[in-house]
Scaffold this motif. Structure first.
Motif, PDB file in Angstrom:
ATOM      1  N   ASP A 445       0.846  -1.181   0.000  1.00 45.80           N
ATOM      2  CA  ASP A 445       0.000   0.000   0.000  1.00 45.80           C
ATOM      3  C   ASP A 445       0.894   1.247   0.000  1.00 45.80           C
ATOM      4  N   LEU A 446       0.269   2.429  -0.006  1.00 41.37           N
ATOM      5  CA  LEU A 446       1.032   3.672  -0.105  1.00 41.37           C
ATOM      6  C   LEU A 446       0.557   4.664   0.948  1.00 41.37           C
ATOM      7  N   LEU A 447       1.505   5.293   1.635  1.00 39.70           N
ATOM      8  CA  LEU A 447       1.202   6.344   2.609  1.00 39.70           C
ATOM      9  C   LEU A 447       1.898   7.626   2.198  1.00 39.70           C
ATOM     10  N   SER A 448       1.238   8.758   2.440  1.00 35.73           N
ATOM     11  CA  SER A 448       1.860  10.046   2.153  1.00 35.73           C
ATOM     12  C   SER A 448       1.674  10.993   3.321  1.00 35.73           C
ATOM     13  N   ALA A 449       2.732  11.768   3.608  1.00 35.86           N
ATOM     14  CA  ALA A 449       2.698  12.817   4.625  1.00 35.86           C
ATOM     15  C   ALA A 449       2.575  14.156   3.908  1.00 35.86           C
ATOM     16  N   GLN A 471      -2.368  10.741   4.119  1.00 35.72           N
ATOM     17  CA  GLN A 471      -3.242   9.902   3.299  1.00 35.72           C
ATOM     18  C   GLN A 471      -2.718   8.470   3.247  1.00 35.72           C
ATOM     19  N   LEU A 472      -3.653   7.542   3.208  1.00 40.38           N
ATOM     20  CA  LEU A 472      -3.341   6.127   3.094  1.00 40.38           C
ATOM     21  C   LEU A 472      -4.109   5.564   1.909  1.00 40.38           C
ATOM     22  N   PHE A 473      -3.406   4.846   1.040  1.00 37.89           N
ATOM     23  CA  PHE A 473      -4.012   4.249  -0.138  1.00 37.89           C
ATOM     24  C   PHE A 473      -3.833   2.738  -0.084  1.00 37.89           C
ATOM     25  N   LYS A 481     -11.049  -1.914 -10.534  1.00 36.25           N
ATOM     26  CA  LYS A 481     -11.285  -0.658 -11.228  1.00 36.25           C
ATOM     27  C   LYS A 481     -10.430   0.445 -10.640  1.00 36.25           C
ATOM     28  N   THR A 482     -10.361   0.509  -9.321  1.00 35.34           N
ATOM     29  CA  THR A 482      -9.456   1.424  -8.631  1.00 35.34           C
ATOM     30  C   THR A 482      -8.410   0.602  -7.912  1.00 35.34           C
ATOM     31  N   GLU A 483      -7.164   0.705  -8.360  1.00 40.66           N
ATOM     32  CA  GLU A 483      -6.108  -0.133  -7.802  1.00 40.66           C
ATOM     33  C   GLU A 483      -5.668   0.368  -6.432  1.00 40.66           C
ATOM     34  N   PHE A 484      -5.431   1.680  -6.290  1.00 36.94           N
ATOM     35  CA  PHE A 484      -5.056   2.261  -5.012  1.00 36.94           C
ATOM     36  C   PHE A 484      -6.234   3.087  -4.491  1.00 36.94           C
ATOM     37  N   VAL A 485      -6.896   2.552  -3.480  1.00 40.23           N
ATOM     38  CA  VAL A 485      -8.122   3.133  -2.954  1.00 40.23           C
ATOM     39  C   VAL A 485      -7.798   4.032  -1.770  1.00 40.23           C
ATOM     40  N   HIS A 486      -8.285   5.266  -1.818  1.00 44.25           N
ATOM     41  CA  HIS A 486      -8.078   6.184  -0.701  1.00 44.25           C
ATOM     42  C   HIS A 486      -8.851   5.675   0.516  1.00 44.25           C
ATOM     43  N   VAL A 487      -8.137   5.491   1.634  1.00 39.35           N
ATOM     44  CA  VAL A 487      -8.737   4.904   2.833  1.00 39.35           C
ATOM     45  C   VAL A 487      -9.274   6.023   3.709  1.00 39.35           C
ATOM     46  N   GLY A 488     -10.545   5.930   4.087  1.00 39.10           N
ATOM     47  CA  GLY A 488     -11.195   6.967   4.875  1.00 39.10           C
ATOM     48  C   GLY A 488     -11.065   6.745   6.364  1.00 39.10           C
ATOM     49  N   THR A 489     -11.574   7.706   7.125  1.00 38.47           N
ATOM     50  CA  THR A 489     -11.495   7.661   8.580  1.00 38.47           C
ATOM     51  C   THR A 489     -12.182   6.433   9.152  1.00 38.47           C
ATOM     52  N   GLU A 490     -13.267   6.002   8.512  1.00 41.68           N
ATOM     53  CA  GLU A 490     -13.990   4.842   9.027  1.00 41.68           C
ATOM     54  C   GLU A 490     -13.151   3.571   8.989  1.00 41.68           C
ATOM     55  N   GLN A 491     -12.131   3.538   8.126  1.00 42.02           N
ATOM     56  CA  GLN A 491     -11.253   2.371   8.059  1.00 42.02           C
ATOM     57  C   GLN A 491      -9.961   2.539   8.861  1.00 42.02           C
ATOM     58  N   THR A 492      -9.534   3.782   9.162  1.00 45.15           N
ATOM     59  CA  THR A 492      -8.259   3.990   9.855  1.00 45.15           C
ATOM     60  C   THR A 492      -8.427   4.390  11.311  1.00 45.15           C
ATOM     61  N   ASP A 494      -9.937   7.552  14.081  1.00 44.49           N
ATOM     62  CA  ASP A 494      -9.914   9.007  14.114  1.00 44.49           C
ATOM     63  C   ASP A 494      -8.515   9.596  14.212  1.00 44.49           C
ATOM     64  N   ASP A 495      -7.533   8.847  14.701  1.00 42.34           N
ATOM     65  CA  ASP A 495      -6.206   9.426  14.935  1.00 42.34           C
ATOM     66  C   ASP A 495      -5.406   9.623  13.659  1.00 42.34           C
ATOM     67  N   PHE A 496      -5.606   8.757  12.683  1.00 45.30           N
ATOM     68  CA  PHE A 496      -4.762   8.824  11.481  1.00 45.30           C
ATOM     69  C   PHE A 496      -4.956  10.119  10.697  1.00 45.30           C
ATOM     70  N   PRO A 497      -6.166  10.560  10.395  1.00 44.64           N
ATOM     71  CA  PRO A 497      -6.314  11.711   9.498  1.00 44.64           C
ATOM     72  C   PRO A 497      -6.207  13.078  10.168  1.00 44.64           C
ATOM     73  N   VAL A 498      -5.708  13.145  11.386  1.00 43.03           N
ATOM     74  CA  VAL A 498      -5.537  14.447  12.030  1.00 43.03           C
ATOM     75  C   VAL A 498      -4.489  15.247  11.249  1.00 43.03           C
ATOM     76  N   PRO A 499      -4.816  16.481  10.839  1.00 45.69           N
ATOM     77  CA  PRO A 499      -3.872  17.259  10.024  1.00 45.69           C
ATOM     78  C   PRO A 499      -2.588  17.602  10.785  1.00 45.69           C
ATOM     79  N   LEU A 500      -1.492  17.670  10.052  1.00 48.10           N
ATOM     80  CA  LEU A 500      -0.219  18.163  10.561  1.00 48.10           C
ATOM     81  C   LEU A 500       0.567  18.724   9.381  1.00 48.10           C
ATOM     82  N   VAL A 501       1.611  19.490   9.671  1.00 46.11           N
ATOM     83  CA  VAL A 501       2.440  20.034   8.599  1.00 46.11           C
ATOM     84  C   VAL A 501       3.491  18.977   8.291  1.00 46.11           C
TER      85      VAL A 501
END
Length: 629
Positions: A445-449, A471-473, A481-492, A494-501
């Motif tokens: 899978d793929l993660l981006s900061a 973001q987590l894909f 149809k979509t090979e890398f699926v954007h993973v939402g909060t319901e799957q990760t 609440d802690d993962f998608p907290v914004p940071l610089v």
């Protein structure tokens, strides 16, 4: 001077106004032209329908399938898998990590303030656990730290269960510098991992003497110039002599005086950080390991210093670095992510030199032939076949790139849009990126900061923010149809998608449970350590390689795992992401498979070992046959 094109979303160019009186004079001519164009349109439509009928009824072997937007029938009509629920819990504070990055910002808007944030997972005390090292920057000499102590790097010792103790004081790494990134590797093959820190100004090399670090920069000869701005770096054996060499990338020619003299401003007023286009590029440095604790600078003769022929000046503005054998010839090649200038693919010519072939092999530009604001980079075999993927995090509105080569040594095509990464990464400004199998299903899978450079970017463009969500894909498979699926909060959770610089990013199994945990750094702020708490019941196997006749860390070795009809590959290469280092052991997810058919280890010198019937759900330590030199 303004930075509108760098900091704001691109706006459509308004059409020209019609001159007074032109409408009446042109009405009759317009009617005649309209009739003519109607006839042309009708004829074109008939021809187009005929061509379309021929195109879609001709044999498949004649069709062009090289476009990045091509989706074959199997992907177009196939069932779409959904990401599983895998909770990432923020354990930063409870784990004992209290580091805060210092970038020295006081309102002058000096460009280096936006770029730091390297981090490394490393086992500095040889107890088998992934420890943590955070690279710090510094206060500016003209401002100073005020009442607090001068900032230093921070080293944390892992107790094996994911709790960390501050081990900085007395470690030898408790030094103050305007640090950027980190590379780790046992360059002297004594069994203890060493540390190189890139910086604005003088770089530093620290030799690990059984858990304590000694500054050996001067005797090793790897400091670089005092005026350099070094960014990403990597230990790797480019000449296959069993010793780890060192590649150090540099960003732009910078000084405080020049930066301030340019008068960069935001649209609507106020100071802004400078555009990289306003700074000259630089060359990287390659140091060959002499085997006696010293290095020789071979930058010029090795071919890594790429020149822009139009200006007869350095072509690079380098921020990301990935090492991989892209043509499978047994010699490691180099990919460099450059900011606003073409990316490099430095092909190892097996004679101590490299040739830049980025344009030839399709990784230099976007699909429109334009360079992007490239930051972090990583590579992986993304489809459990020969398909090598290269992910590059780019500036806002430039989308994350996913260059894919279907066979070793073949050109790459950017498949970001076709794979699902395009639209999902359009607004984010992405720094750290890495591939990892977070759910242990056997697909990487793929993660981006993510995080912007301007605190006030929302004033210029309300759709953008300074702090941004990581973001987590999830890799659903190339038949989807979509090979890398954007993973939402319901799957990760609440802690993962907290914004940071976001800047640096790395992964390791910090608690010995087999799955991969994540650390994200923030420029001028606190990092986040996210524990992977997946409970899917998926099996796994991990390998730590120990070299004897090759480099001790086995950097550059390849591990190939056969299970359930699939072949997974991992490269032992800690230098990934942005300014950062991941753990040395490699992890394979097995999903529900309970048996590994075989594992093939190809050591950096080309020797191979094969293993069968390995126990799953455990770490295996594999030592290369032969005696260490």
């Amino acid at each position: 001077m303004t930075n509108d094109s760098r900091w704001a979303r691109r706006k459509p160019v308004p059409s020209s106004k019609i001159p007074p009186g032109a409408a009446e004079e042109g009405r009759d001519a317009s009617a005649s032209r309209a009739l003519l164009w109607s006839l042309v349109f009708a004829a074109t439509l008939v021809i187009g329908v005929a061509l379309a009928a021929w195109w879609f009824t001709r044999p498949d072997s004649q069709r062009n399938t090289n476009s990045d937007n091509t989706v074959d029938a199997r992907r177009r009509d196939g069932f779409q898998r959904k990401p599983p629920h895998v909770n990432f819990r923020d354990i930063t504070r409870e784990s004992g990590i209290d580091f805060v990055h210092v970038n020295g910002a006081t309102g002058e808007k000096l460009l280096p303030e936006t770029m730091g944030g390297g981090v490394a997972f490393l086992d500095f005390d040889n107890d088998g656990d992934a420890d943590l090292l955070f690279v710090n920057s510094n206060d500016w000499p003209h401002s100073g730290p005020g009442e607090r102590s001068a900032p230093t790097m921070r080293l944390y010792r892992n107790d094996g269960r994911g709790h960390f103790e501050d081990a900085t004081f007395g470690s030898g790494l408790d030094v103050t510098m305007y640090g950027m990134g980190v590379a780790v590797g046992d360059y002297d093959n004594d069994g203890w991992v060493d540390v190189f820190i890139s910086a604005l100004g003088r770089n530093r090399l620290f030799r690990n003497e059984q858990g304590k670090f000694v500054d050996v920069t001067d005797e090793a000869g790897v400091a670089g110039a005092d005026t350099q701005w070094s960014t990403t770096s990597a230990f790797f054996d480019y000449d296959n002599d069993g010793l780890l060499d060192l590649l150090v990338c540099n960003y732009v020619v910078w000084s405080r005086e020049y930066d301030r003299s340019r008068g960069f401003t935001l649209r609507g007023g106020g100071p802004a950080y400078g555009r990289p286009q306003e700074f000259s590029g630089t060359f990287p440095d390659l140091y060959r390991n002499n085997g006696n604790g010293t290095f020789t600078d071979v930058s010029q003769q090795s071919g890594v210093q790429v020149t822009d022929p139009a200006r007869n000046a350095p072509a690079g503005k380098s921020l990301g670095l990935a090492i991989v054998d892209f043509d499978a010839d047994g010699w490691l090649d180099v990919l460099v992510a450059n900011d606003t200038v073409p990316n490099f693919l430095l092909h190892n010519r097996r004679d101590g030199t490299f040739q830049e072939v980025g344009r030839k092999f399709g990784v230099a530009y976007d699909a429109g032939g334009n360079p992007r604001g490239a930051m972090g980079i990583d590579t992986a075999w993304i489809r459990n076949d020969d398909s090598l993927g290269v992910a590059i995090g780019n500036f806002a509105e430039e989308r994350t790139a996913l260059y894919v080569s279907k066979e070793p040594g073949h050109p790459f095509t950017d498949e970001a849009d076709a794979s699902g990464l395009g639209d999902a990464t359009d607004l984010e400004l992405t720094f750290g990126v890495f591939f990892f199998d977070y759910d242990l299903d056997g697909r990487v899978d793929l993660l981006s900061a993510n995080g912007h450079l301007e605190e006030d970017i929302h004033r210029v463009d309300p759709t953008m923010t300074y702090a941004q969500k990581p973001q987590l894909f999830w890799n659903a498979g190339s038949d989807q149809k979509t090979e890398f699926v954007h993973v939402g909060t319901e799957q990760t959770g609440d802690d993962f998608p907290v914004p940071l610089v976001g800047r640096g990013a790395a992964f390791a199994d910090i608690d010995g449970d087999g799955d991969l945990d994540v650390v994200l750094t923030a420029v001028g702020g606190a990092p986040r350590l996210l524990r992977n708490e997946q409970k899917l019941g998926h099996h796994w196997v991990r390998f730590r390689l120990v070299g004897t006749t090759t480099n001790r860390d086995a950097i550059g070795a390849q591990v190939e795992l056969h299970a359930a009809g699939n072949v997974q590959r991992r490269l032992v290469m800690p230098s990934r992401s942005y300014l950062s280092q991941v753990e040395l052991p490699v992890t394979f997810g097995l999903g529900e498979c309970e048996r590994v058919e075989k594992v093939v280890v190809t050591w950096p010198d080309g020797t191979r070992q094969e293993f069968t019937d390995l126990t799953i759900d455990r770490l295996h330590v594999i030592t290369q046959p032969g005696e260490a030199e």
